[in-house]
Design a protein around this motif. Sequence first.
Motif, PDB file in Angstrom:
ATOM      1  N   GLY A 103     -91.495 -43.616  47.978  1.00 43.18           N
ATOM      2  CA  GLY A 103     -91.803 -44.196  48.078  1.00 43.18           C
ATOM      3  C   GLY A 103     -90.640 -45.334  48.106  1.00 43.18           C
ATOM      4  N   TYR A 104     -89.188 -44.873  48.273  1.00 43.81           N
ATOM      5  CA  TYR A 104     -88.271 -45.349  48.504  1.00 43.81           C
ATOM      6  C   TYR A 104     -88.657 -46.677  49.594  1.00 43.81           C
ATOM      7  CZ  TYR A 104     -83.388 -46.663  50.143  1.00 43.81           C
ATOM      8  OH  TYR A 104     -82.414 -47.658  50.593  1.00 43.81           O
ATOM      9  N   VAL A 105     -88.045 -47.319  49.507  1.00 42.43           N
ATOM     10  CA  VAL A 105     -88.410 -49.026  50.192  1.00 42.43           C
ATOM     11  C   VAL A 105     -86.458 -49.770  50.492  1.00 42.43           C
ATOM     12  CG1 VAL A 105     -88.657 -51.301  51.005  1.00 42.43           C
ATOM     13  CG2 VAL A 105     -89.921 -49.688  48.553  1.00 42.43           C
ATOM     14  N   GLY A 106     -86.395 -49.673  49.574  1.00 41.00           N
ATOM     15  CA  GLY A 106     -84.535 -49.714  49.873  1.00 41.00           C
ATOM     16  C   GLY A 106     -83.716 -50.015  49.170  1.00 41.00           C
ATOM     17  N   ILE A 107     -82.095 -50.994  49.516  1.00 38.57           N
ATOM     18  CA  ILE A 107     -80.796 -50.324  48.209  1.00 38.57           C
ATOM     19  C   ILE A 107     -80.275 -52.125  48.434  1.00 38.57           C
ATOM     20  CG2 ILE A 107     -79.108 -49.628  48.934  1.00 38.57           C
ATOM     21  CD1 ILE A 107     -78.917 -48.248  47.790  1.00 38.57           C
ATOM     22  N   ARG A 108     -80.040 -52.651  46.927  1.00 37.62           N
ATOM     23  CA  ARG A 108     -79.310 -53.661  47.554  1.00 37.62           C
ATOM     24  C   ARG A 108     -78.116 -53.760  46.030  1.00 37.62           C
ATOM     25  NH1 ARG A 108     -83.562 -55.408  44.550  1.00 37.62           N
ATOM     26  NH2 ARG A 108     -82.976 -57.301  42.813  1.00 37.62           N
ATOM     27  N   LEU A 109     -76.646 -54.151  46.416  1.00 37.81           N
ATOM     28  CA  LEU A 109     -76.517 -55.008  45.334  1.00 37.81           C
ATOM     29  C   LEU A 109     -76.367 -56.184  45.201  1.00 37.81           C
ATOM     30  CD1 LEU A 109     -72.457 -53.879  47.055  1.00 37.81           C
ATOM     31  CD2 LEU A 109     -73.859 -52.650  44.990  1.00 37.81           C
ATOM     32  N   GLN A 110     -76.533 -56.319  43.491  1.00 41.29           N
ATOM     33  CA  GLN A 110     -76.824 -57.987  43.242  1.00 41.29           C
ATOM     34  C   GLN A 110     -76.010 -57.664  41.505  1.00 41.29           C
ATOM     35  OE1 GLN A 110     -80.931 -58.745  42.680  1.00 41.29           O
ATOM     36  NE2 GLN A 110     -80.380 -60.213  40.383  1.00 41.29           N
ATOM     37  N   ASP A 111     -75.174 -58.516  41.526  1.00 42.82           N
ATOM     38  CA  ASP A 111     -74.441 -58.726  39.742  1.00 42.82           C
ATOM     39  C   ASP A 111     -73.102 -57.151  39.822  1.00 42.82           C
ATOM     40  OD1 ASP A 111     -75.212 -61.845  39.268  1.00 42.82           O
ATOM     41  OD2 ASP A 111     -77.266 -60.128  38.599  1.00 42.82           O
ATOM     42  N   GLY A 125     -90.523 -46.685  44.314  1.00 43.98           N
ATOM     43  CA  GLY A 125     -91.390 -46.437  43.151  1.00 43.98           C
ATOM     44  C   GLY A 125     -92.310 -45.118  43.512  1.00 43.98           C
ATOM     45  N   GLY A 126     -92.834 -44.607  42.272  1.00 38.93           N
ATOM     46  CA  GLY A 126     -93.152 -43.158  41.941  1.00 38.93           C
ATOM     47  C   GLY A 126     -91.692 -42.591  41.085  1.00 38.93           C
ATOM     48  N   ALA A 127     -92.329 -41.803  41.064  1.00 32.47           N
ATOM     49  CA  ALA A 127     -92.392 -40.268  40.036  1.00 32.47           C
ATOM     50  C   ALA A 127     -91.372 -40.131  40.737  1.00 32.47           C
ATOM     51  CB  ALA A 127     -93.263 -39.387  39.316  1.00 32.47           C
ATOM     52  N   GLU A 128     -91.272 -39.131  41.949  1.00 34.22           N
ATOM     53  CA  GLU A 128     -90.234 -38.847  42.917  1.00 34.22           C
ATOM     54  C   GLU A 128     -88.572 -39.706  43.169  1.00 34.22           C
ATOM     55  OE1 GLU A 128     -91.136 -35.811  46.139  1.00 34.22           O
ATOM     56  OE2 GLU A 128     -92.679 -37.075  45.730  1.00 34.22           O
ATOM     57  N   LEU A 129     -88.904 -40.836  43.467  1.00 33.49           N
ATOM     58  CA  LEU A 129     -88.079 -42.113  42.898  1.00 33.49           C
ATOM     59  C   LEU A 129     -87.516 -42.099  42.048  1.00 33.49           C
ATOM     60  CD1 LEU A 129     -86.283 -43.248  45.394  1.00 33.49           C
ATOM     61  CD2 LEU A 129     -88.117 -45.485  44.799  1.00 33.49           C
ATOM     62  N   GLU A 130     -88.622 -42.439  40.599  1.00 31.62           N
ATOM     63  CA  GLU A 130     -87.510 -42.276  39.645  1.00 31.62           C
ATOM     64  C   GLU A 130     -87.251 -41.325  38.920  1.00 31.62           C
ATOM     65  OE1 GLU A 130     -89.122 -43.950  34.949  1.00 31.62           O
ATOM     66  OE2 GLU A 130     -90.717 -43.526  36.126  1.00 31.62           O
ATOM     67  N   SER A 131     -87.267 -39.977  39.753  1.00 32.55           N
ATOM     68  CA  SER A 131     -86.527 -38.954  39.260  1.00 32.55           C
ATOM     69  C   SER A 131     -85.366 -38.810  39.973  1.00 32.55           C
ATOM     70  CB  SER A 131     -87.095 -37.676  39.179  1.00 32.55           C
ATOM     71  OG  SER A 131     -86.911 -36.855  39.180  1.00 32.55           O
ATOM     72  N   ALA A 132     -84.992 -39.210  41.412  1.00 35.52           N
ATOM     73  CA  ALA A 132     -84.312 -39.182  42.942  1.00 35.52           C
ATOM     74  C   ALA A 132     -83.149 -39.868  41.668  1.00 35.52           C
ATOM     75  CB  ALA A 132     -84.297 -39.362  43.205  1.00 35.52           C
ATOM     76  N   VAL A 133     -83.887 -41.497  40.997  1.00 31.96           N
ATOM     77  CA  VAL A 133     -82.061 -42.063  40.844  1.00 31.96           C
ATOM     78  C   VAL A 133     -81.596 -41.707  39.609  1.00 31.96           C
ATOM     79  CG1 VAL A 133     -82.410 -44.590  40.055  1.00 31.96           C
ATOM     80  CG2 VAL A 133     -83.570 -44.457  41.846  1.00 31.96           C
ATOM     81  N   GLY A 134     -82.593 -41.619  38.769  1.00 33.05           N
ATOM     82  CA  GLY A 134     -82.043 -40.937  37.710  1.00 33.05           C
ATOM     83  C   GLY A 134     -80.964 -39.965  37.551  1.00 33.05           C
ATOM     84  N   LYS A 135     -81.114 -38.630  38.185  1.00 32.79           N
ATOM     85  CA  LYS A 135     -80.361 -38.408  38.723  1.00 32.79           C
ATOM     86  C   LYS A 135     -78.487 -39.112  39.161  1.00 32.79           C
ATOM     87  CE  LYS A 135     -83.387 -34.292  39.736  1.00 32.79           C
ATOM     88  NZ  LYS A 135     -83.725 -33.282  40.190  1.00 32.79           N
ATOM     89  N   LEU A 136     -78.954 -39.439  40.030  1.00 35.35           N
ATOM     90  CA  LEU A 136     -78.059 -40.461  40.656  1.00 35.35           C
ATOM     91  C   LEU A 136     -77.093 -41.231  39.495  1.00 35.35           C
ATOM     92  CD1 LEU A 136     -79.272 -41.844  44.185  1.00 35.35           C
ATOM     93  CD2 LEU A 136     -77.445 -39.711  43.672  1.00 35.35           C
ATOM     94  N   ALA A 137     -78.353 -41.415  38.815  1.00 36.04           N
ATOM     95  CA  ALA A 137     -77.840 -42.244  37.810  1.00 36.04           C
ATOM     96  C   ALA A 137     -76.202 -41.351  36.841  1.00 36.04           C
ATOM     97  CB  ALA A 137     -78.554 -43.045  36.577  1.00 36.04           C
ATOM     98  N   ALA A 138     -76.306 -41.033  36.540  1.00 32.77           N
ATOM     99  CA  ALA A 138     -75.406 -39.669  35.967  1.00 32.77           C
ATOM    100  C   ALA A 138     -73.938 -39.637  36.808  1.00 32.77           C
ATOM    101  CB  ALA A 138     -75.546 -37.757  35.554  1.00 32.77           C
ATOM    102  N   THR A 139     -74.471 -40.000  37.920  1.00 34.22           N
ATOM    103  CA  THR A 139     -72.523 -39.544  38.701  1.00 34.22           C
ATOM    104  C   THR A 139     -72.587 -41.135  39.546  1.00 34.22           C
ATOM    105  OG1 THR A 139     -73.748 -39.331  40.764  1.00 34.22           O
ATOM    106  CG2 THR A 139     -72.942 -37.448  39.270  1.00 34.22           C
ATOM    107  N   VAL A 140     -73.789 -42.480  39.522  1.00 35.44           N
ATOM    108  CA  VAL A 140     -73.494 -43.076  39.671  1.00 35.44           C
ATOM    109  C   VAL A 140     -74.340 -44.489  38.635  1.00 35.44           C
ATOM    110  CG1 VAL A 140     -74.276 -45.424  42.280  1.00 35.44           C
ATOM    111  CG2 VAL A 140     -74.308 -42.828  42.056  1.00 35.44           C
ATOM    112  N   PRO A 141     -72.576 -45.254  38.516  1.00 41.26           N
ATOM    113  CA  PRO A 141     -72.901 -46.125  37.101  1.00 41.26           C
ATOM    114  C   PRO A 141     -73.838 -46.954  37.623  1.00 41.26           C
ATOM    115  CG  PRO A 141     -70.554 -44.762  36.488  1.00 41.26           C
ATOM    116  CD  PRO A 141     -71.293 -44.547  38.376  1.00 41.26           C
ATOM    117  N   GLY A 142     -74.096 -47.979  37.324  1.00 38.57           N
ATOM    118  CA  GLY A 142     -74.957 -48.816  37.010  1.00 38.57           C
ATOM    119  C   GLY A 142     -75.884 -49.177  38.033  1.00 38.57           C
ATOM    120  N   ILE A 143     -76.782 -47.935  38.607  1.00 39.06           N
ATOM    121  CA  ILE A 143     -77.766 -48.092  39.456  1.00 39.06           C
ATOM    122  C   ILE A 143     -79.296 -48.114  38.777  1.00 39.06           C
ATOM    123  CG2 ILE A 143     -77.571 -45.552  39.711  1.00 39.06           C
ATOM    124  CD1 ILE A 143     -78.604 -45.752  43.022  1.00 39.06           C
TER     125      ILE A 143
END
Length: 870
Positions: free
Chosen positions: A115-123, A131-149
């Motif tokens: 479900g991963y397509v890409g990444i960018r910086l904005q504001d 999209g997808g449940a797996e990607l959403e879970s992975a991003v949620g885990k990263l949010a604990a150590t990467v603020p603002g993702i």
Amino acid sequence: MTTATASRHGKRSLALGAAAGIVAAAAFGAAPGWAFTDPSGSSENQPTATSSAGPASTAAADSSAATTGNRSLPQADLDAAILRDLGLTPEQFAAAGELGSRAAAAAEQLRAVPGYVGIRLQDNKIIVTGGGAELESAVGKLAATVPGISLEEPAVPAPNPTPPATEPAGTPASPPPSSAPQQTPSAEPAAPAPGPQVAASTEQLFQAYVREVGTAGLQAVVTSGGSFVIRTGGVASAQSTQDGAPGTASNQPGTPSTDAAPGKISPAEFVSKYANVVLDGAAPLKPETDVPGGVGYLSDTGFTCSTGFSAFDPAGLPTVLTAGHCAEDGTAKTADLLLGGAPAGRLGSFQFSQFGGPGNSPVLDPNTPTGSDYTAVADPGNVGTDIAVIGTIPQGLDPLPATSTHGDPSQPDPDVKIIGTASPVPGTPVCRSGWRTGWSCGHISAVGIFLVGGPNYPANANDIRAFNGFLSYDVQSSGGDSGGPWISGNFAVGTHSAGDSDGVLNIAVAATLEDSLKVLPGYQLELFLNKPGLVTTADSTVKAGTSITGQVPAAPASAVAAGSKVRITFAGRPPFDVPLDAAGNWSFTAPEAPGPFTFTAETVNGFSRSGPATVSLLIAPSFLPAPVITTPASQPLTSLDAVEGTGTPRATVTLSGDVAGSALVGDDGRWSIPLQAPAPYGKVNVTAVQSYPGLPDSPAATAAFAVMPPPPAVSSLSDGQHLQHDALPGAIAGTGLTGADVTVSLDGKPLSSAPAGAAQASRSMGLVLAPLVLVDGGTWQVPFPAAPAAGTHVLAVTQAVDGVASAPAQLSFIIDAAPSVLPAGNITDGTLAATGAGGLVIAAIAAAATLAVGVLLMVLLRRRNRRSAR
């Protein structure tokens, strides 16, 4: 080669860039998908300047850090470009570079997640597309150590009422949605009709396009804003001619290619098959290499480029990275440094170059097998990079881990310190340095695969090279900037490769540095490293066995280069490396041996070095052993004025027993305690104990010394004295220490004891040894021996205290012999011979006297008897 310092007099320093030594991250062009940045600079897809400053640096930069730069392009020029082009402060630009580095690290973790397509910086935020449940879970885990993702769904292009996909292959394609040339930055890419397929990566889309459409007119396959963009239009020649004439484009600049090659479909038909791909027209690109004069380097084939980043070859020798097309497919052999537009000596020789695929190969391999439908059965697209290595750098030149354009090295100015590499992420603020145009800043607009004509194009239509890279619509560039560094904060992102040629729509393209390093196994970018500093107590003392701590400051960079370590070297063991934490802190265990401790600390990262820092401190003991008394005690001493030994540095040694005193142990571990008064004679017992603040006293060390008393004095005789045989003294006498035992010997034999009834407080002496307790006045005497023989005699006298004897006091005296009696008849004085008559007379007189006395006694006796009878 180590990090250069401002004190490197006599060297011309090349202000170059550097980045991470070992790079494993792939370019984002391999798995992208983000919003296509509007060339007009709308705030929707480009971050705007904010008032939030980057992380403040609290550590001061080491004064010996590399500072050589370009007088015409110092740090102030970069600061001005950042403010002018980005509206950011230098601190905000450095913070944006750190954010881009974190986004790149996040992409590495998410790339394999479904479900991963890409990444960018904005504001000032990291936005993940997919999209997808797996990607959403992975991003949620990263949010604990990467603020603002955060995660967003990919954009879907609007449907096109007349999709060109309905046209048969080989027929003229219907005009694409964006048929007019894009001559202004405000033009929007056209949205194709939705198709049944969804592109997953630039690499997959690029190979499909080359297989089904070909390379004619193709400039780039990139990702931006959740969509993939295929840019078509003119393909420029790989290089300008030496007189600056541009290459010939295959199509009118800015017009998307619409024709289909035999057996192929048109670009518009291809795009219509995908729901997330758009077609865009573009002006032709050309490598920016040939500008006469100026500062940079001039190849032996007559072309001028800019140097990029400094690096090390696999043997650790210094090299310079630049654009591969500057070497003209290996034709160029050497490069000369240009300062102020004038030759300034040899820069080095080209050791490697790649423009396009391996061996400078074009996009299409003519040996790729094709199927019955005339399409390649394997990936036909040959994607590489645009990188060259200049080596054999003269000793007088020192490439630096910083970015600048080479100006007047005798006027050093601060340069941007490179601490690592970062993959390009759309929306990331970047700045480019080149000798032709100086600093120019903007944002990354798209990431993907770019095509540029090789040196034989257009004479050879197949000579089209492809490389992984990124582009910016707002970064300015010009001829001669090729090879120059692209940076984001303190991170190296790429080397400049190409730019626009029509003067209307600005486009600057760089080759992704991390992809370039993949074709250079064993090469490492040189990194800026500060010298380590020591965190100590006020008295620079560290307890043995505890941690010696320090810090590597980041400033003037935003952080310490990832993977850096501190190398510790001191006597007694091989050098060893200790790790750094995220804040640059380091530590190692202090040795157990107390005392002064000197070591060197140097920040290292691969072949990159900060230069050593020498540190001196004192190791305080963790416990106190007994001190060691080194003053000899195995033989008698003539005197004891000081007691010496070894102990724990800075500890206090205290003496007790028969002597007293104290002293500090020196840094060399030695101590000496002078005695305020000389030690007493005889047996001297000494106890030594160490003390140190905060520690229990040490065990005691003891020693027993034998201090010899001085020899006694003989007062009744003098050395060499003559004695009459009939006038000998009654005693031998002298002086000594009160309470000492005196031993007197004559001719090596002890004298007999004093006679009975000797003076009070004396004692009689034995026949074998003649000791004597001195009287309180300190005098001694022994009877003179009876009937000594005439002649010379040797007298020896010693005194002992506690059984410790002095050296002997010795003298000799002579006893004169008695006169000889002459026999009768001898003439002794010229008179008559002696007859013996004189002796008879005397005898007669004596006999008469005796007789008279006898008669007198007899008379007296008779008178007494008579009186008794009465």
